[in-house]
Design an enzyme around this catalytic site. Structure first.
Site, PDB file in Angstrom:
ATOM      1  N   CYS A  63       0.839  -1.197   0.000  1.00 36.36           N
ATOM      2  CA  CYS A  63       0.000   0.000   0.000  1.00 36.36           C
ATOM      3  C   CYS A  63       0.880   1.256   0.000  1.00 36.36           C
ATOM      4  CB  CYS A  63      -1.008  -0.020   1.143  1.00 36.36           C
ATOM      5  SG  CYS A  63      -2.358   1.178   0.897  1.00 36.36           S
ATOM      6  N   HIS A  92      -3.731  -4.845  -0.413  1.00 38.72           N
ATOM      7  CA  HIS A  92      -3.333  -5.405   0.883  1.00 38.72           C
ATOM      8  C   HIS A  92      -3.399  -6.932   0.840  1.00 38.72           C
ATOM      9  CE1 HIS A  92      -3.181  -1.754   3.437  1.00 38.72           C
ATOM     10  NE2 HIS A  92      -4.084  -1.294   2.603  1.00 38.72           N
ATOM     11  N   GLU A 151      -2.555  -8.908   3.165  1.00 36.92           N
ATOM     12  CA  GLU A 151      -2.985  -9.375   4.493  1.00 36.92           C
ATOM     13  C   GLU A 151      -4.489  -9.242   4.704  1.00 36.92           C
ATOM     14  OE1 GLU A 151      -2.470  -4.967   5.214  1.00 36.92           O
ATOM     15  OE2 GLU A 151      -1.679  -6.495   3.869  1.00 36.92           O
TER      16      GLU A 151
END
Length: 213
Positions: A84, A194, A196
């Protein structure tokens, strides 16, 4: 595959540190969240997260000498993954609200506002991946990843003039207009989305990165 690999998530006051830590730990790697200069230099892999404003992230990064850590690692061919705003700060500059801030300048280019009817770009989107990608290996072309951002790199400006150098692999996504979604450039990889927060797809992507360490 990730066993016996040590990854540092760089703590410079920005990013989803714990979620990034947990996501990388699921690959089997040992993960430490720290701003320690030597630990970040010595790790098998360095993950640079980032959320919020470009200028604030650069200020935090410099406070822990993060730009030096990134530069030294890359000079030695040591892997770095930016996520990001952790990807955005790798570029030459960022422009937000008319204010220009110098980035790490690992790649030429400008982070600027996305031109789209709806801002921020928030939610799931597909990515156009070039042939030969190791980051996206094994992932279906229709796979969606989670984005949340209002700024992006809209033009890829790095030119490779030597036949001895491999051109970076640049992946693209579209929200109103095309923008850089991921880059694989030697030891320096990065994603605008992202991993994650991208479920099984993000877990597979992080696994691909850890398996290169």
């Amino acid at each position: 595959m990730g066993k016996n690999k040590n990854v540092v998530v760089l703590d410079y006051g920005s990013g989803n540190l714990r979620s990034a830590q947990r996501a990388v730990e699921r690959t089997g790697a040992e993960v430490t969240v720290t701003s320690d200069f030597q630990a970040a230099l010595d790790a098998d892999g360095l993950l640079v997260p980032g959320v919020g404003a470009f200028e604030a992230c650069m200020r935090g990064l410099k406070a822990v000498r993060g730009e030096q850590i990134i530069g030294r690692r890359l000079a030695g061919g040591r892997p770095v993954l930016g996520i990001c705003v952790g990807m955005q700060i790798l570029f030459e500059r960022g422009v937000e609200h008319g204010v220009e801030t110098a980035g790490c300048d690992e790649w030429p280019g400008t982070v600027e506002p996305l031109q789209a009817p709806i801002i921020p770009h928030m939610g799931w989107n597909t990515v156009q991946v070039p042939e030969g990608s190791r980051l996206f290996a094994g992932l279906d072309p229709d796979t969606r990843y989670y984005f949340v951002h209002s700024y992006a790199v809209r033009r890829w400006e790095l030119e490779v003039h030597s036949a001895r150098m491999n051109a970076p692999l640049v992946s693209w996504a579209t929200h109103g207009e095309p923008f850089v979604a991921a880059v694989e450039n030697g030891p320096l990889w990065a994603t605008q989305f992202h991993p994650e927060k991208s479920g099984d797809a993000g877990a597979a992507l992080l696994d691909n990165w850890v398996n290169t360490l």
